[in-house]
Motif scaffolding. Structure first.
Motif, short mmCIF file in Angstrom:
data_model
loop_
_atom_site.label_atom_id
_atom_site.label_comp_id
_atom_site.label_asym_id
_atom_site.label_seq_id
_atom_site.Cartn_x
_atom_site.Cartn_y
_atom_site.Cartn_z
N ARG A 52 44.08 49.19 47.97
CA ARG A 52 44.57 50.57 48.83
C ARG A 52 44.15 50.91 49.99
N ARG A 84 45.48 38.59 47.99
CA ARG A 84 45.20 38.52 46.44
C ARG A 84 43.53 36.98 46.82
N ASP A 91 44.58 42.47 37.11
CA ASP A 91 44.80 40.86 36.91
C ASP A 91 43.26 40.25 36.68
N ARG A 151 55.93 51.02 41.23
CA ARG A 151 55.29 49.71 41.23
C ARG A 151 54.70 49.10 40.19
N ASP A 178 54.29 44.88 40.07
CA ASP A 178 53.45 43.98 40.27
C ASP A 178 53.63 42.94 38.96
N ARG A 206 55.64 39.83 40.86
CA ARG A 206 55.67 39.43 41.56
C ARG A 206 55.10 38.22 41.29
O1 C5P Z 1 44.64 50.62 40.02
P1 C5P Z 1 45.63 51.48 41.74
O2 C5P Z 1 46.85 51.69 41.10
O3 C5P Z 1 44.91 52.35 41.93
O4 C5P Z 1 46.35 50.06 41.89
C1 C5P Z 1 46.56 50.04 43.35
C2 C5P Z 1 47.61 49.19 43.21
O5 C5P Z 1 46.94 48.29 43.97
C3 C5P Z 1 48.35 48.48 42.05
O6 C5P Z 1 49.89 49.08 42.27
C4 C5P Z 1 48.69 46.99 42.44
O7 C5P Z 1 50.11 46.61 43.16
C5 C5P Z 1 47.01 47.01 43.94
N1 C5P Z 1 46.16 46.44 42.64
C6 C5P Z 1 46.51 45.10 42.13
N2 C5P Z 1 45.88 44.10 41.44
C7 C5P Z 1 44.63 45.09 41.16
C8 C5P Z 1 44.32 46.12 41.43
C9 C5P Z 1 45.49 46.63 41.78
O8 C5P Z 1 47.35 44.55 42.83
N3 C5P Z 1 43.55 44.10 39.79
#
Ligand code: C5P
Length: 221
Positions: free
Chosen positions: A39, A108, A130, A178, A182, A185
């Motif tokens: 974020r 990432r 992940d 979302r 997620d 991807r």
């Molecule tokens: O956990 P939260 O809803 O705040 O995460 C926001 C976004 O960050 C997720 O929708 C995802 O796209 C990304 N995210 C991710 N890998 C993580 C944590 C979050 O890709 N380990």
């Protein structure tokens, strides 16, 4: 016993951050909210007017940004380049762009590197998408926390309270979109690790889930 690492993954709004924070506090572990890091990259990109579809520039931003997490009573504060950006992280604009930003390999790689560093000494409860599959594949305890889409949207809606500037239907739509991005991807998608315990929080009290996880953690430590 000796400290362990705990990975808590799952879709948006399943209660991961609340559960992870309470488990960390019960065990006196450090809570790490990895979503807040993605974020933060997204919020700074939006602030600087970097198009979220510009993978090269977003990747460069993720590599250059100095991201720091600071635990506090109600979770965690996030600092980028010496500025507290916590209040910028939960806007609808960030919600709608964060999955695009999170799909990029350079982003990432950088976030996973920072996250592994934080977990090196163990005693960490890390929540994300992940963590059990990619970031901490050796975590001693892995949880995949879910709830029905309706329940997840309702929880978020109630959190927004009286100043909700979005309808429940729009919120449910945003969350579903979302999750789809997620899950689909190419790199480190949202997925239950084969050795993760599946916990469906629909209709369950938070304390009950926290107690279960803390008990499993004590048994494994
Ligand atoms: O956990 P939260 O809803 O705040 O995460 C926001 C976004 O960050 C997720 O929708 C995802 O796209 C990304 N995210 C991710 N890998 C993580 C944590 C979050 O890709 N380990």
């Amino acid at each position: 016993g000796h400290p362990i690492n705990i990975a808590i993954d799952g879709p948006a709004g399943a209660g991961k951050s609340t559960v992870a924070r309470l488990v960390a506090s019960a065990l006196r572990y450090v809570y790490v909210d990895t979503g807040a890091m993605y974020r933060a990259v997204t919020a700074i990109a939006l602030e600087r007017g970097i198009p979220v579809l510009d993978e090269i520039s977003i990747g460069r931003l993720a590599e250059e940004l100095d991201i720091r997490l600071q635990p506090d009573e109600d979770g965690q504060r996030v600092w980028t380049d010496g500025r507290d950006v916590t209040s910028m992280l939960r806007t609808h604009e960030v919600n709608r762009n964060v999955s695009q930003v999170s799909s990029y390999e350079a982003v990432r790689l950088r976030m996973a590197e920072l996250q592994r560093r934080m977990a090196k000494e163990k005693g960490v409860v890390m929540d994300g998408r992940d963590i059990g599959t990619h970031v901490l594949p050796d975590a001693e305890l892995k949880i995949f926390l879910t709830a029905t889409p309706r329940e997840r949207a309702l929880r978020r809606f109630r959190e927004l309270g009286d100043d909700a500037d979005i309808t429940l239907e729009q919120l449910e739509h945003d969350i579903a979109e979302r999750d789809r991005m997620d899950r689909e991807r190419a790199i480190a998608p949202l997925l239950q690790a084969p050795d993760a315990k599946l916990v469906d929080s629909t209709g369950l009290a938070i304390e009950r889930i926290v107690d279960d996880i803390a008990r499993w953690a004590r048994a494994a430590s």
